[in-house]
Write an enzyme that holds these catalytic residues in place. Structure first.
Site, PDB file in Angstrom:
ATOM      1  N   LYS A  64       0.742  -1.191   0.225  1.00 16.44           N
ATOM      2  CA  LYS A  64       0.059  -0.056   0.153  1.00 16.44           C
ATOM      3  C   LYS A  64       0.695   1.428   0.010  1.00 16.44           C
ATOM      4  CE  LYS A  64      -2.348  -0.636   3.423  1.00 16.44           C
ATOM      5  NZ  LYS A  64      -2.611  -0.009   4.710  1.00 16.44           N
ATOM      6  N   ARG A 112      -9.379   2.284   9.884  1.00 15.28           N
ATOM      7  CA  ARG A 112      -8.899   1.237  10.193  1.00 15.28           C
ATOM      8  C   ARG A 112     -10.039   0.474  11.084  1.00 15.28           C
ATOM      9  NH1 ARG A 112      -3.221   1.696   9.562  1.00 15.28           N
ATOM     10  NH2 ARG A 112      -2.034  -0.391   9.760  1.00 15.28           N
ATOM     11  N   ARG A 171      12.320  -9.652   7.441  1.00  9.56           N
ATOM     12  CA  ARG A 171      12.855  -8.364   7.121  1.00  9.56           C
ATOM     13  C   ARG A 171      13.926  -7.681   8.078  1.00  9.56           C
ATOM     14  NH1 ARG A 171       8.892  -3.173   6.190  1.00  9.56           N
ATOM     15  NH2 ARG A 171       8.108  -3.828   4.496  1.00  9.56           N
ATOM     16  N   ARG A 182      12.771  -5.148  13.492  1.00  8.19           N
ATOM     17  CA  ARG A 182      12.343  -4.101  14.057  1.00  8.19           C
ATOM     18  C   ARG A 182      11.308  -4.504  15.198  1.00  8.19           C
ATOM     19  NH1 ARG A 182      10.007  -0.075  10.099  1.00  8.19           N
ATOM     20  NH2 ARG A 182       8.050  -0.581  11.026  1.00  8.19           N
ATOM     21  N   ARG A 191      -0.659  -7.957  13.796  1.00 10.53           N
ATOM     22  CA  ARG A 191      -1.214  -6.963  12.993  1.00 10.53           C
ATOM     23  C   ARG A 191      -2.240  -7.704  11.892  1.00 10.53           C
ATOM     24  NH1 ARG A 191       4.230  -5.008  11.166  1.00 10.53           N
ATOM     25  NH2 ARG A 191       3.341  -3.904   9.342  1.00 10.53           N
TER      26      ARG A 191
END
Ligand code: ADP
Length: 214
Positions: free
Chosen positions: A13, A88, A122, A155, A166
């Site tokens: 996005k 959201r 990541r 992270r 999430r």
């Protein structure tokens, strides 16, 4: 033109928004980016925001709505804007409806397994912020940044646990917005399973939909 981008975390996005921003000459408003800036501040509010974000949970509706309202009042929004990360939840959508009329809602859809694969692994450099991926774009030396030799780490909001949280939050709280905007007759659905491999196609479909072509 006031546009909302919907879609699960990791669907791309943010990248699509940056391209659409140039093509449509509209500001890209990412509530995630605004909150990440706020989370850096050593204030009580900054610390609270950081704690919520690190767990993968949502900032309270009232707080984020106040923040967004302020942002939409800025001069650069007068011809429209691209919203990324807001609304959201259904209450956020109801609040937004009272603030301003939206024109289009684009939903970028991708399967959980694809999202988990993309978001997991990541690695971020502590020194220069460069991003690597354990599988897709690994550093030359394990744990060390190719650019500056800094230490690579995962992270806080990108640990497996936070990513799953999430995604769960997205499916429970944000996905109902798809039906909500379908009823409002604003929804456009775009298949984004191919992600950044087919970014041109995805952007082309987005622009056609925004400009009202078939
Ligand atoms: P993602 O990386 O999942 O695409 P964002 O960068 O949009 O997410 O947002 C990161 C985090 O910021 C979210 O996990 C959430 O904690 C918080 N956040 C962003 N936008 C909102 C919002 N509209 N309402 C509540 N929390 C939000």
């Amino acid at each position: 033109m006031n546009i909302i981008l919907l879609g699960p975390p990791g669907v791309g996005k943010g990248t699509y928004a940056e391209i659409l921003k140039e093509k449509l000459e509209l500001p890209h408003i990412s509530t995630g980016d605004i909150l990440r800036e706020m989370a850096k501040e050593e204030t009580e509010e900054g610390k609270n925001i950081k704690e919520i974000m690190d767990k993968g949970n949502l900032i309270p509706d009232e707080l984020i709505t106040e923040i967004l309202k302020k942002r939409l009042k800025k001069e650069d929004c007068k011809n429209g804007f691209i919203l990324d990360g807001y609304p959201r939840t259904i209450p956020q959508a109801e609040s937004l409806k009272k603030i301003i009329k939206m024109d289009k809602v684009i939903d970028y859809a991708a399967k959980d397994e694809i999202i988990l694969q993309r978001l997991g692994g990541r690695l971020t450099c502590r020194s220069c912020g460069a991003i690597f991926h354990a599988k897709n774009s690994p550093p030359k030396k394990n744990g060390i940044c190719d650019n500056c030799g800094g230490e690579l780490y995962t992270r806080e909001d990108q640990t497996d646990e936070a990513i799953k949280e999430r995604l769960k939050v997205y499916r429970n709280q944000t996905e109902p917005l798809i039906e909500y905007y379908q009823k409002e007759e604003l929804l456009i659905e775009i298949d984004a399973n191919a992600g950044l491999d087919q970014v041109d196609k995805i952007i082309g479909e987005s622009l056609d939909a925004i400009e009202g072509e078939e």
